[in-house]
Scaffold this motif. Structure first.
Motif, short mmCIF file in Angstrom:
data_model
loop_
_atom_site.label_atom_id
_atom_site.label_comp_id
_atom_site.label_asym_id
_atom_site.label_seq_id
_atom_site.Cartn_x
_atom_site.Cartn_y
_atom_site.Cartn_z
N ALA A 50 0.72 -1.32 -0.08
CA ALA A 50 0.13 0.04 -0.02
C ALA A 50 0.84 1.18 -0.10
CB ALA A 50 -0.95 0.08 1.12
N LYS A 51 2.11 1.21 0.86
CA LYS A 51 2.91 2.48 0.68
C LYS A 51 3.70 2.56 -0.30
CE LYS A 51 4.87 4.08 4.15
NZ LYS A 51 4.64 5.28 5.17
N ALA A 52 3.78 1.47 -1.22
CA ALA A 52 4.50 1.40 -2.67
C ALA A 52 5.95 1.89 -2.34
CB ALA A 52 3.97 2.24 -3.68
N PRO A 137 3.39 1.82 9.99
CA PRO A 137 3.92 2.88 9.74
C PRO A 137 3.12 4.17 9.28
CG PRO A 137 3.59 1.71 7.61
CD PRO A 137 2.77 1.14 9.03
N SER A 138 3.46 5.35 8.99
CA SER A 138 2.61 6.53 8.49
C SER A 138 1.77 5.94 7.29
CB SER A 138 3.36 7.84 8.40
OG SER A 138 4.27 7.65 7.59
N ALA A 139 0.62 6.44 7.19
CA ALA A 139 -0.31 5.91 6.29
C ALA A 139 -0.30 6.92 5.06
CB ALA A 139 -2.00 6.17 7.06
N ASN A 140 0.89 7.03 4.57
CA ASN A 140 1.10 7.77 3.35
C ASN A 140 1.86 6.83 2.36
OD1 ASN A 140 3.02 7.95 5.24
ND2 ASN A 140 4.31 9.49 4.03
N PRO A 141 1.60 7.03 0.98
CA PRO A 141 2.27 6.52 0.23
C PRO A 141 4.05 7.02 0.03
CG PRO A 141 0.48 7.50 -1.10
CD PRO A 141 0.55 8.05 0.42
N ILE A 145 3.98 13.38 2.21
CA ILE A 145 3.94 13.74 3.37
C ILE A 145 2.91 13.05 4.53
CG2 ILE A 145 4.64 16.31 3.01
CD1 ILE A 145 1.72 17.19 3.58
N SER A 146 3.45 13.10 5.66
CA SER A 146 2.71 12.35 6.80
C SER A 146 1.29 12.83 6.76
CB SER A 146 3.35 11.93 7.92
OG SER A 146 4.75 11.33 7.83
N PRO A 147 0.18 11.92 7.08
CA PRO A 147 -1.17 12.40 7.06
C PRO A 147 -1.60 12.54 8.43
CG PRO A 147 -0.99 9.97 7.18
CD PRO A 147 0.40 10.50 7.02
N VAL A 174 3.35 15.68 14.41
CA VAL A 174 5.12 14.89 13.91
C VAL A 174 5.11 13.73 14.54
CG1 VAL A 174 5.95 17.49 13.78
CG2 VAL A 174 6.32 15.98 15.95
N GLU A 175 6.16 13.08 13.84
CA GLU A 175 6.43 11.55 14.19
C GLU A 175 6.84 11.50 15.50
OE1 GLU A 175 7.03 11.86 10.69
OE2 GLU A 175 5.92 10.22 9.80
N SER A 176 6.87 10.21 16.26
CA SER A 176 7.56 9.93 17.32
C SER A 176 8.89 10.10 17.35
CB SER A 176 7.06 8.71 17.91
OG SER A 176 7.50 7.78 17.00
N ARG A 215 15.25 11.41 7.21
CA ARG A 215 14.01 11.91 6.44
C ARG A 215 13.13 10.61 6.39
NH1 ARG A 215 18.17 13.18 3.03
NH2 ARG A 215 18.02 11.20 1.85
N GLU A 216 12.04 10.82 5.96
CA GLU A 216 10.78 9.85 6.00
C GLU A 216 11.26 8.37 5.58
OE1 GLU A 216 7.43 7.82 4.49
OE2 GLU A 216 7.22 9.49 5.88
N GLY A 217 11.25 7.44 6.42
CA GLY A 217 11.50 6.09 6.04
C GLY A 217 13.00 5.92 6.02
MG MG Z 1 6.53 7.69 7.71
#
Ligand code: MG
Ligand code: AMP
Length: 331
Positions: A50-52, A137-141, A145-147, A174-176, A215-217
């Protein structure tokens, strides 16, 4: 895809969906997470699909009560315990030694797992109803940006999730904060919603990971951690599809890691291999991803001289599988 308000019935539904292998987008105080049963590798593979993402990265495992920590990690240290008791529930993720039962797909093959007890009552209720620990994980592809609202998730993931529970906008947004508790002193891997001062007030000074924003991921870059990403000890050769069956084998014990049943050919398999594993007999990429780490481990445990793996098609999770095989081949 459905969006539901968080009443008792929908929280139960969301938990039951996760328990039966579904994907549920759920609000936490940081951002919306894309949750699946952490112990169900097929469900976790669907999260990556789903996150591709073009690679697998370790996911944060969420629990709903402190007493569930032992289902996920092995013996948290006294310092880790002190942090959990003081700062959980909240936007603080702790990296700790994983239990053997925790699938390698969740931790990206690391011997450690990132775990968090979220403060959001909706997240906790869904996790509790699921009866398991939830990898989310965050629910974004990949690359988005994170949802922080249910609408963000619906727009970005749409039908790739089974259910979205709308808990309103995320409070922290913001993320943990991610803290590696397996090193001495503990190391800050990602700054985030939990203030470092509050952490250091409890456990003393914390080291920082090498400078540069995470960065993200991004893969964890704590001391030595990148190197401990799972790669078989047995040398692994990556080959183009089709080449593997034809390749001339030296007189050595070689194991084959194939993508699908078709790779076996009409004769029922390339001959001359000491062992053969097929990621997905039916050629299903989600199943292949779910099998990948376990099959690499199995082949690695057979005392072979080499493992030959064939590249999988680049569709869907195929890119992430090839990325992992490539990394394993370079060890
Ligand atoms: Mg994330
Ligand atoms: P996200 O799920 O998008 O909030 O990202 C999870 C974050 O936790 C990423 O920065 C990961 O690299 C990090 N992380 C997850 N598991 C581990 C682990 N076992 N060791 C180090 N970092 C981890």
């Amino acid at each position: 895809m459905e969006i539901l308000k968080p009443d008792d019935a929908s929280l139960m539904r969301a938990g039951a969906l996760i328990a039966s292998g579904g994907l549920v987008a759920l609000p936490t105080e940081t951002v919306y997470g894309l949750g699946a049963d952490a112990f169900n590798t097929l469900a976790v593979a669907r999260v990556f699909e789903a996150k591709a993402r073009p690679s697998f990265d370790p996911l944060i495992v969420h629990i709903s009560a402190l007493s569930d920590i032992d289902r996920v990690v092995r013996k948290p240290s006294p310092l880790a315990r002190a942090l959990m008791e003081a700062l959980w529930p909240g936007p603080l993720t702790l990296v700790l030694p994983k239990r053997d039962e925790m699938p390698d797909l969740v931790t990206s093959g690391l011997p450690t797992v990132a775990v968090r007890l979220p403060a959001h009552a909706v997240a906790r209720a869904i996790i509790a109803w699921s009866g398991t620990a939830v990898a989310a994980p965050s629910a974004n592809p990949f690359g988005y940006i994170s949802p922080t609202t249910a609408e963000h998730v619906a727009r970005m993931l749409g039908d790739r999730v089974d259910l979205i529970v709308d808990g309103g906008p995320c409070r922290v947004g913001v993320e943990s904060t991610v803290l590696d508790m397996t090193v001495e002193p503990p190391c800050l891997l990602r700054p985030g919603g939990m203030d470092l001062g509050m952490i250091e007030a409890i456990i003393g000074p914390v080291s920082r990971k090498a400078p540069g924003p995470m960065r993200e991921g991004e893969q964890p870059a704590g001391p030595g951690q990148l190197d401990s990403h799972y790669a078989p000890r047995t040398p692994l050769r990556l080959m183009a599809r089709g080449d593997l069956a034809q390749a001339r084998k030296p007189s050595a014990r070689i194991g084959a890691l194939l993508f699908e049943g078709l790779s076996l050919g009409a004769s029922g398999g390339p001959s001359g291999f000491a062992a053969t594993r097929v990621l997905s007999p039916s050629g299903d990429m989600v199943e292949a991803a779910a099998s990948l780490f376990a099959m690499m481990h199995e082949l690695d445990g057979l005392g072979l001289d080499e493992i030959w793996a064939e590249r999988v098609p680049e569709t869907g999770l195929g890119a992430a599988i090839n990325d992992r095989l490539f990394k394993a081949s370079r060890k």
